[in-house]
Design an enzyme around this catalytic site. Structure first.
Site, mmCIF file in Angstrom:
data_model
loop_
_atom_site.group_PDB
_atom_site.id
_atom_site.type_symbol
_atom_site.label_atom_id
_atom_site.label_comp_id
_atom_site.label_asym_id
_atom_site.label_seq_id
_atom_site.Cartn_x
_atom_site.Cartn_y
_atom_site.Cartn_z
ATOM 1 N N GLU A 337 0.824 -1.206 0.000
ATOM 2 C CA GLU A 337 0.000 0.000 0.000
ATOM 3 C C GLU A 337 0.860 1.259 0.000
ATOM 4 O O GLU A 337 0.507 2.265 -0.632
ATOM 5 C CB GLU A 337 -0.948 -0.006 1.201
ATOM 6 C CG GLU A 337 -1.833 -1.242 1.312
ATOM 7 C CD GLU A 337 -2.596 -1.586 0.038
ATOM 8 O OE1 GLU A 337 -2.900 -0.664 -0.753
ATOM 9 O OE2 GLU A 337 -2.873 -2.775 -0.191
ATOM 10 N N TYR A 422 -1.859 -7.733 -11.050
ATOM 11 C CA TYR A 422 -0.861 -7.665 -9.988
ATOM 12 C C TYR A 422 0.417 -8.410 -10.376
ATOM 13 O O TYR A 422 1.497 -7.830 -10.508
ATOM 14 C CB TYR A 422 -1.416 -8.273 -8.696
ATOM 15 C CG TYR A 422 -2.477 -7.470 -7.999
ATOM 16 C CD1 TYR A 422 -2.204 -6.791 -6.819
ATOM 17 C CD2 TYR A 422 -3.767 -7.398 -8.504
ATOM 18 C CE1 TYR A 422 -3.184 -6.064 -6.159
ATOM 19 C CE2 TYR A 422 -4.757 -6.665 -7.860
ATOM 20 C CZ TYR A 422 -4.461 -6.007 -6.683
ATOM 21 O OH TYR A 422 -5.435 -5.283 -6.045
#
Length: 643
Positions: A337, A422
């Protein structure tokens, strides 16, 4: 046209594309044609229209929002106004916003004079177009509205659903196209917006937003002693899906000069212990790809119904409590993050077909941060486990959805959410690293973030930039590296770099040895951490006996693990082998958290057991569903059904 907001990147991309098309030395980009007019800035803008927004930003674009909302926990709604500042074409007649599940009371201009508006047909995925007529030269409109119980972005929790059990809680989740369910705006990642917010809440609750807190402790509301108002400002233009809010009995603890943790007060000390190393992660990230541009980096640990592992809202990452293993072993999620502060927040995918530009870059960057802070062995293990996830997803996914740049027109972008953007995206960057070396690739990536800071990017524009700044206009090299196949084709090209880890090779041998008849008591696992255990459980083959499962459980107490990643893998294994002592924990785990990563696969595994698992899945889901976020419900509904 007056299109300054968000136009710089398109001018840069247009110039690069025009040059490349004129030279005609490379395979054409998706939006690149043979005529000069088709390579103009206007053509690039048109080529990157977001299929998941009704907005027409080339006519009238939202560039700033001021929201003033009051939270009503009894009715579970927000009510108030959104004041939108616009950049318009000289003769613009209307502005079009995205709305879904909102009750529009009225629309006015800045003086309060009513404006005519219409709400288009409701689409189950996209909601409706809110078309507002603009007086000549109007640059500001005010929408008076309230949210509804059908707001997919907002989850209102009763006290019983929180850690403290005494006060309610609210959090938002805007990605991908959910912000339109609580703020009327142009809900496209290409239409970056600054904002301010004034949020009025009961005086015993606090507010956290993904923005600078102007009144961290709130301020009195005249005439309303039972309420307090909190004010926030985000002065950097961000994608609308990154506007985020949480309200509850929230405390804060500083961890470093620029880092800290928010959580329910009953969870604050535990959360602060787990996330103690955040400042070192931030420092490592800056050494790789340049200064952190958002001021502070804090994390808010949410109640367990939060559907994601984490959400990279600028300045304040929203995170699941399932990362609180008690041993700081799951901090790679925070590294991920944090990495989004560059890839995703600083440079953002312009459409949801470009999602890999957020997530593929971030997985690659996350791993580099982990290597800097925790060493190469740990980073290598993370790469191997990620590659395992990618291989599994490729085997289960239709070819069109294995492209890094899929055609998502008419498709809910949430349906593309998988390991493809991803892990395939990260694999693409690792392929470039293998060819160019880290030093050269790092220089390119650092320059990329500097060139397009606070802007949105398309895959086509990225390729144009890559050709100029890394490939140096070498068409043969582009073919050799199979750039087009990587970004626009299905599956994995054969020049993928397969990651390896000697530590996990040993773990795999241990798992195979045990499955072949080895003794659980003889396993040498003193050096095992979370990543080794995850690999060990994944590498156990089908066909284990109940006695073997029991021996592992007795030795390692998997059924009562406090580590969510290890427990998840064990419960998956237990369902497949019908290991009955672990089945009560399957139910407990599904009822105690709502993270989609865990819930959907466990329900899928149960549904694959027709003689007993289907009944269990339906029974447990009937109890669990009301406590799940809309995103998790939408995914599990497809697996279990809603009856």
């Amino acid at each position: 046209m007056n299109l300054k907001a968000g136009g710089t990147i398109l001018k840069r991309a247009g110039a690069v594309l025009a040059a490349l098309c004129a030279l005609a030395v490379f395979a054409p980009l998706t939006g690149c044609q043979q005529t000069k007019s088709d390579t103009s800035v206007e053509a690039i803008v048109k080529a990157t229209v977001d299929d998941h927004s009704y907005a027409k930003p080339q006519v009238a674009r939202v560039n700033h929002i001021d929201v003033d909302l009051t939270a009503d926990f009894a009715k579970k709604l927000f009510k108030g106004t959104a004041t939108l500042t616009l950049t318009t074409e000289a003769n613009a007649k209307q502005v079009i916003l995205d709305v879904k599940a909102l009750k529009i009371d009225k629309v006015t201009d800045a003086s309060g004079a009513p404006l005519k508006y219409s709400i288009g047909k409701d689409d189950p995925m996209m909601g409706s177009a809110l078309a507002i007529e603009l007086p000549q030269g109007a640059q500001k409109i005010i929408v008076h509205y309230q949210t509804s119980a059908d707001s997919a972005a907002l989850q209102w929790l009763d006290p019983s659903q929180t850690a403290g059990k005494t006060r309610p809680f609210l959090f938002s989740q805007g990605q991908e196209i959910r912000t339109r369910t609580w703020i009327p705006t142009q809900d496209s990642p290409a239409i970056r917006q600054t904002y301010t917010a004034r949020i009025v809440v009961p005086s015993d609750l606090s507010v956290v937003m993904a923005a600078k807190a102007l009144t961290p402790k709130g301020e009195a509301v005249p005439g309303r002693a039972s309420q307090r108002a909190y004010r926030f400002e985000m002065d950097q233009a961000i994608a609308p899906y990154l506007i985020a809010i949480a309200i509850g009995d929230i405390g804060f603890k500083e961890l470093g000069p620029r880092t800290g943790v928010y959580a329910e007060k009953s969870m604050l000390d535990k959360s602060a212990y787990e996330l103690e190393g955040m400042e070192s992660l931030l420092t490592a990230a800056e050494k790789l790809y340049g200064p952190y541009r958002w001021g502070r980096y804090d994390v808010l640990v949410l109640p367990p119904s939060f559907p994601y592992g984490g959400m990279e809202n600028p300045m304040v990452t929203f995170a699941t409590p399932t990362i609180l293993a008690g041993d700081r072993s799951l901090v790679s999620l925070i590294a991920h993050e944090l990495a989004h502060s560059w890839s995703g927040n600083l440079v953002t995918n312009a459409t949801w077909s470009d999602f890999w530009l957020n997530e593929g870059f971030t997985v690659y960057f996350e791993n580099r941060i982990m290597e800097q802070v925790y060493g190469k062995d740990r980073a290598d293990m993370l790469k191997v486990l990620g590659y395992q996830d990618l291989q599994k997803t490729l085997a289960e996914t239709k070819p069109d959805f294995t492209r890094l740049h899929p055609n998502l027109k008419g498709i809910d972008p949430a349906d593309y959410f998988s390991d493809i953007p991803y892990e395939k995206g990260a694999a693409f960057l690792r392929m470039l690293e293998a060819h160019f070396g880290r030093k050269k690739l790092d220089a390119y990536l650092k320059g990329y973030f500097e060139r397009y800071a606070f802007e949105s990017m398309t895959t086509d524009a990225f390729v144009a930039d890559l050709r100029v700044h890394l490939l140096k206009n070498d068409g043969e090299l582009e073919k050799q590296l199979k750039i087009q196949q990587w970004l626009y084709g299905p599956g994995l090209p054969d020049n993928v770099v397969v990651p390896t880890s000697p530590l996990l090779d040993k773990v795999t041998a241990d798992a195979e040895g045990f499955a072949a008849g080895g003794d659980a008591a003889a396993l040498k696992v003193d050096d095992y951490g979370t990543l080794q255990w995850v690999n060990f459980l994944r590498k156990l083959p089908a066909g284990l006996t109940v006695e073997q499962m029991a021996a592992l459980d007795v030795r390692f107490d998997f059924s009562r693990s406090k580590n969510s990643e290890i427990l998840f893998e064990w419960l998956q294994l237990s369902i497949k082998h019908r290991y009955e002592p672990a089945l009560p924990m399957v139910e407990t785990f599904l009822l105690s958290q709502g993270r989609n990563k865990f819930c959907k696969p466990l329900y899928q595994s149960l549904m694959e057991q027709p003689d007993w698992g289907v009944e269990m899945a339906k029974r447990v889901y009937a109890k669990a569903r009301p406590g799940y976020h809309e995103m998790t419900r939408a995914n599990v509904d497809k697996v279990v059904g809603t009856s």
